[in-house]
Design a protein around this motif. Sequence first.
Motif, PDB file in Angstrom:
ATOM      1  N   ARG A   1       0.830  -1.211   0.000  1.00 28.45           N
ATOM      2  CA  ARG A   1       0.000   0.000   0.000  1.00 28.45           C
ATOM      3  C   ARG A   1       0.862   1.258   0.000  1.00 28.45           C
ATOM      4  O   ARG A   1       0.626   2.193  -0.793  1.00 28.45           O
ATOM      5  CB  ARG A   1      -0.917   0.001   1.231  1.00 28.45           C
ATOM      6  CG  ARG A   1      -1.791   1.255   1.351  1.00 28.45           C
ATOM      7  CD  ARG A   1      -2.719   1.182   2.542  1.00 28.45           C
ATOM      8  NE  ARG A   1      -1.994   0.998   3.783  1.00 28.45           N
ATOM      9  CZ  ARG A   1      -1.371   1.982   4.448  1.00 28.45           C
ATOM     10  NH1 ARG A   1      -1.380   3.222   3.975  1.00 28.45           N
ATOM     11  NH2 ARG A   1      -0.749   1.733   5.576  1.00 28.45           N
ATOM     12  N   LYS A   2       1.887   1.295   0.853  1.00 28.55           N
ATOM     13  CA  LYS A   2       2.727   2.493   0.939  1.00 28.55           C
ATOM     14  C   LYS A   2       3.557   2.695  -0.329  1.00 28.55           C
ATOM     15  O   LYS A   2       3.709   3.825  -0.807  1.00 28.55           O
ATOM     16  CB  LYS A   2       3.628   2.403   2.170  1.00 28.55           C
ATOM     17  CG  LYS A   2       2.867   2.600   3.470  1.00 28.55           C
ATOM     18  CD  LYS A   2       3.758   2.488   4.685  1.00 28.55           C
ATOM     19  CE  LYS A   2       2.949   2.708   5.966  1.00 28.55           C
ATOM     20  NZ  LYS A   2       3.778   2.598   7.182  1.00 28.55           N
TER      21      LYS A   2
ATOM     22  N   THR B   1       2.695   1.669  -3.273  1.00 25.63           N
ATOM     23  CA  THR B   1       1.732   2.080  -4.309  1.00 25.63           C
ATOM     24  C   THR B   1       1.392   3.560  -4.173  1.00 25.63           C
ATOM     25  O   THR B   1       1.296   4.285  -5.176  1.00 25.63           O
ATOM     26  CB  THR B   1       0.449   1.231  -4.202  1.00 25.63           C
ATOM     27  OG1 THR B   1       0.782  -0.153  -4.319  1.00 25.63           O
ATOM     28  CG2 THR B   1      -0.537   1.611  -5.302  1.00 25.63           C
ATOM     29  N   GLU B   2       1.215   4.040  -2.939  1.00 24.85           N
ATOM     30  CA  GLU B   2       0.914   5.456  -2.713  1.00 24.85           C
ATOM     31  C   GLU B   2       2.085   6.330  -3.151  1.00 24.85           C
ATOM     32  O   GLU B   2       1.892   7.376  -3.787  1.00 24.85           O
ATOM     33  CB  GLU B   2       0.606   5.693  -1.228  1.00 24.85           C
ATOM     34  CG  GLU B   2      -0.747   5.127  -0.789  1.00 24.85           C
ATOM     35  CD  GLU B   2      -0.951   5.218   0.713  1.00 24.85           C
ATOM     36  OE1 GLU B   2       0.011   5.564   1.428  1.00 24.85           O
ATOM     37  OE2 GLU B   2      -2.078   4.954   1.177  1.00 24.85           O
ATOM     38  N   GLN B   3       3.303   5.903  -2.809  1.00 26.34           N
ATOM     39  CA  GLN B   3       4.493   6.650  -3.242  1.00 26.34           C
ATOM     40  C   GLN B   3       4.584   6.685  -4.765  1.00 26.34           C
ATOM     41  O   GLN B   3       4.879   7.726  -5.355  1.00 26.34           O
ATOM     42  CB  GLN B   3       5.756   5.994  -2.679  1.00 26.34           C
ATOM     43  CG  GLN B   3       6.039   6.328  -1.220  1.00 26.34           C
ATOM     44  CD  GLN B   3       7.359   5.726  -0.782  1.00 26.34           C
ATOM     45  OE1 GLN B   3       7.612   4.540  -0.964  1.00 26.34           O
ATOM     46  NE2 GLN B   3       8.209   6.542  -0.198  1.00 26.34           N
TER      47      GLN B   3
ATOM     48  N   SER C   1       2.173   6.442  -6.936  1.00 28.02           N
ATOM     49  CA  SER C   1       1.137   7.287  -7.530  1.00 28.02           C
ATOM     50  C   SER C   1       1.532   8.764  -7.465  1.00 28.02           C
ATOM     51  O   SER C   1       1.320   9.518  -8.423  1.00 28.02           O
ATOM     52  CB  SER C   1      -0.202   7.059  -6.831  1.00 28.02           C
ATOM     53  OG  SER C   1      -0.176   7.515  -5.495  1.00 28.02           O
TER      54      SER C   1
ATOM     55  N   SER D   1       2.394  15.455   0.633  1.00 23.28           N
ATOM     56  CA  SER D   1       1.821  14.109   0.735  1.00 23.28           C
ATOM     57  C   SER D   1       2.917  13.045   0.714  1.00 23.28           C
ATOM     58  O   SER D   1       2.870  12.072   1.480  1.00 23.28           O
ATOM     59  CB  SER D   1       0.850  13.858  -0.421  1.00 23.28           C
ATOM     60  OG  SER D   1      -0.239  14.749  -0.367  1.00 23.28           O
TER      61      SER D   1
ATOM     62  N   ILE E   1       4.041  10.263   3.732  1.00 24.84           N
ATOM     63  CA  ILE E   1       4.158   8.808   3.556  1.00 24.84           C
ATOM     64  C   ILE E   1       5.553   8.343   3.947  1.00 24.84           C
ATOM     65  O   ILE E   1       5.722   7.325   4.632  1.00 24.84           O
ATOM     66  CB  ILE E   1       3.846   8.405   2.105  1.00 24.84           C
ATOM     67  CG1 ILE E   1       2.380   8.688   1.782  1.00 24.84           C
ATOM     68  CG2 ILE E   1       4.159   6.930   1.862  1.00 24.84           C
ATOM     69  CD1 ILE E   1       2.037   8.533   0.317  1.00 24.84           C
TER      70      ILE E   1
END
Length: 510
Positions: free
Chosen positions: A172-173, A175-177, A179, A209, A213
Motif C-alpha cells: 500500500r505504501k 503504491t501510494e508513493q 502514484s 503528501s 508517507i
Amino acid sequence: MKKFDSLTYLINTLSKAEKKQFAISSSKGESTKDYLTLYNLITKSDSVNEESIVKEFRKTEKKASFEIAVHYLYEKILDSLVLLRKKKDIYYSLFQKLCKAELLYERSMFRECFDILNSVIEKARENQVYEILLMATKLELEYLLRLDFPNISEKELSQKHYQQTESINHIRKITEQASLYNLLKHRLTYKGDVRSRKQEQSLNDLMISEMYIATSSGNKESNFEMTKKHKLFQANYLMGIGDYSAALRSFRELSELFENNTQFWANPPIYYISVLEGILRSLRTMGNYEEMPYFAEKLKELSDNYSLEFKINTLCIAFQYELFPFFDKGDYAKCKEVITLYKDDLFNKDSWLNPIRKSELLLYTTLVYIGLEEYNRAKKTINSIIPEHNMEYLPIMKTIRLVKLIIYYELGDHDFVRHQSQSIRRGISLKKEQAFQTEHLILWYLNKVNLPVLSDERKKMLEKLDKKFKELHNDKYEKQLLSIFDFTIWIESKLLRKKISYILNAKNQL
C-alpha cells in the motif's frame, strides 16, 4: 499488426544473450523444425519482406505451413525469453515456484508443496518482492485452512497473518508513493519544468503528501523500494523547480543506493538509467563537464546487457551528454564528429527510439546544423520529427517549433514565420502560466520589421536587450528553456552579424 510483422519485430529486438538462449532451447526436442528455417531466413535477410520470405521458406520446407510456422516460432521465442528472464529476474523465478506449489498440492504432495512455499516466502522477504510474498502467504494460509491447520499453534497462525498484513502495508505504501511520483512526472512532462512561483506552489501538495508517507513508513532505509521512490521523488521535484545543486545531491545518493543494492534492480534497470540521466542533466546545468564522461560511460556499459530497444534508447542519452560539452561551447565541428561517431550505432537505428528520445536526438542534431549554418540540412532534419499522439503538447515540441521558426527565418521564408508565430501566440494566450519570457522575446525578434542596418545602431539595440538577457539567465525558470538552446545567443549573433560559435566561444573565455 500482422502476426508476421509482430514476429519480425520481436526477432529484431533480441539481444545476443536472448538469441543464444533461443538457440539452446531450439537444439532440443522436436525432430522437425521448420520454424528454425523461418527464423534463419528472417535473421539473415537484410530487409525483411514477407513475400520473399514466404517464397524462400516454401522452397526449403515444401510440406510445411508458413502460417503455422510463424505462430509456432513466435511462441517459441516468447517461451525462450521467459526462461531467460526466470534466470535473471527473481520475480519470474518465484512466481514459477508458486505455480509448482499449486501443482504439488493438487496431487496431495503437501510436504513438498509447503517446502516450496516456505522457500518462496523466505526469498520474497529477503528480496523485498512483496507482491509475491503476499501471494505466497495467502496460498499457504489457504492450504493450511483446507487441511485443518496441521501441526500449527494459534501463535504461529497469528504470526503468519501478521506477516500477510505487513506485506499488504508495504504494498500500500509503495503504491501510494508510486502514484505521487507518477503525478509529479506527469505534471513536469505535460506542463514542463516549473516556470513561476505559482507553478512551484502547485507541486507542494504532492511534496507534502509524499513526505508524510515517507516519514510514516518507519525504518524506510531498510526497504529499497520505499527509499528509491522517496529519493526519486525528491530529486525530480528539485530538478523541476530548478534547484540543480540540491537535485544533484539527491541523484548522487540514489546512485549510491542502486550501486549498493544491485540485487533489487529492475530488469532492465530503467530507474537506474533515470538516476544517471538526472546526474548528467544536473552536471550540465551547473557547467560541470569534467564529471560527465564517467556517468555517460556507465550508461553505455549498462546498455550492452539488455534488449536492442533498451540499448538504443540508453545510447541516445549517452550521445546527448557526449555532445553537450562541445555544443554548449559552440564547438560545432567537434559536435559533427560526435554525430558521425554515433551514426551506425544510433542514427541508423533510430526507429528503435521512443518518440520523445527521437525528438531529442533530431532536435540537437538540428541545432548543430544551425551552428554550422547548414540551414537546409537543419530544415530537413527538424521536419522529420513527427509527433505522436499528444506529443505536440509536450514542452520539447514547443522548443522544436521555435527552432523551426529560426531555420525558416534564416532561409528567408518570412510568410511561414509570421503565420506560425501567430499560431504560437494563440497557444500562449490560452495558457499564460506556461509561457516562458524567452518565447515572447524570440517571437518579437522574428517578427520585428525595420531592424537597424548600421553596425552602431545594431549594437545599441543589443545593449538595450542586454538587461533583458541577463534577467532571463538569472531566472532559474527561464534557464530551463535556455539550457536546451540559448536563444539569446542566437539574437546576439544576428545583431552583431557573427557566428553563434564565435559568441559562445567569447563568452566561455570570460
